[in-house]
Design an enzyme around this catalytic site. Sequence first.
Site, PDB file in Angstrom:
ATOM      1  N   TYR A   1       0.809  -1.217   0.000  1.00 25.62           N
ATOM      2  CA  TYR A   1       0.000   0.000   0.000  1.00 25.62           C
ATOM      3  C   TYR A   1       0.844   1.270   0.000  1.00 25.62           C
ATOM      4  CZ  TYR A   1      -4.521  -2.254   0.295  1.00 25.62           C
ATOM      5  OH  TYR A   1      -5.643  -2.968  -0.001  1.00 25.62           O
TER       6      TYR A   1
ATOM      7  N   GLU B   1      -8.951 -28.131   8.415  1.00 30.02           N
ATOM      8  CA  GLU B   1      -8.857 -27.498   7.104  1.00 30.02           C
ATOM      9  C   GLU B   1      -9.726 -26.261   6.982  1.00 30.02           C
ATOM     10  OE1 GLU B   1     -10.094 -28.297   2.412  1.00 30.02           O
ATOM     11  OE2 GLU B   1     -10.182 -29.955   3.840  1.00 30.02           O
TER      12      GLU B   1
ATOM     13  N   ASP C   1     -11.168 -32.455   4.412  1.00 25.75           N
ATOM     14  CA  ASP C   1     -12.182 -33.089   3.577  1.00 25.75           C
ATOM     15  C   ASP C   1     -11.598 -34.312   2.876  1.00 25.75           C
ATOM     16  OD1 ASP C   1     -14.105 -31.197   4.190  1.00 25.75           O
ATOM     17  OD2 ASP C   1     -13.708 -29.959   2.425  1.00 25.75           O
TER      18      ASP C   1
END
Length: 382
Positions: free
Chosen positions: A124, A210, A263
């Site tokens: 920035y 996760e 998963d």
Amino acid sequence: MADQFTEVDRLTETLRESLETAVNRQEDIGRQDVLTRIESVIQTIVIGVSKGEAPVLRVMNRSRWENIRFQKSVGLVLNNVSLVALRCDCPSSATKFALFLKVLSVIYKLVQSDSYATKRDLYYNDLQLFGSQKTLDFIVDDISCLLKVPRRSLHVLATSKGFLSGDLCYLEEDGAKVDCSSSSTAVPVSSNVNGIRNIVSSAKFILIVEKDATFQRLLDDDFCTRLSPCIIITGKGVPDVNSRLMVRKLWDALHIPVFALVDADPYGIEIMYIYKYGSLSMAFEAHSLTVPSVLWLGLLPSDIQRYRVPEETFIPLSQADEKKINSLRNRNYITCHPEWEKEIETMQRLKQKAEIQSLASIAPHFLTRVYLPNKLRYGGWI
């Protein structure tokens, strides 16, 4: 309650015995050493210019698997790395050459003044110059790799996206005390993990989660205190460097088992491997980022059938999933774990994947009150 986790206790003892002789090879680099290395790079450029040569920077190619070697005790490390030449007189690399020197000069000033800045701050400060945060991030990592120093030694910090909770207290570098034991809220992972000290915990294990949604479910069900003292941490998908550093820091300090809950899909498996063995782009810093002892607690593809997860919650494998599975199976670290390879084969054979949330279709609290307790009690990990 303690008797419920004899398998975890046995694993803890084994880990402590093996870690007592372990040596952390990733050393902090002194400020003067970093300054000297930067000066050496600049000196090489100046000498080249004085000879009438076009300035050139040679950086390591961090995007090719051919440059990576698998070391089971560490993970993915650099090996015979090919170099990429950044030339100021070449249109394709002149811009990156200039940006590289710009960031190098900023880092030199930070290290010299013993001050710190986040990558976000640097971006920035000159949005138009860098164009995107990703461009700046890649250059900072390239500089870390070129100088052969940990990124934290550059005094450039990354904003963390991960969270943790559980039986854990520690002090930040500025002396602030952090207590992660609140059952309802999580603590952001520190942006300066290296500065953390005085870690205190009676946790029996660390659980990498996760997804943020699953992490929040564990918080809501008071998992960290109701079941057994533990620490849970999430990198909200693909983990950032600070989340990986935090897992490694806790593993080094506490010498307790580290489990992964992801998963049952190829992307969840890859995320688990990043925590365990590292990633392609950060292989140069593997010694401080990987935890080779990470164990796969769930969701295993074989669990889909074992627990009779309702078929309507299954998701067919897409072409992208099949491609990712084939990519995983071609990596040499898969063959080191026959049980993991077998689970991947099961997924490919079923042509189905399932998310952790699919366990809620069996019962609302099945994950925290049946699945995880049984896994931890009877050693249901691989």
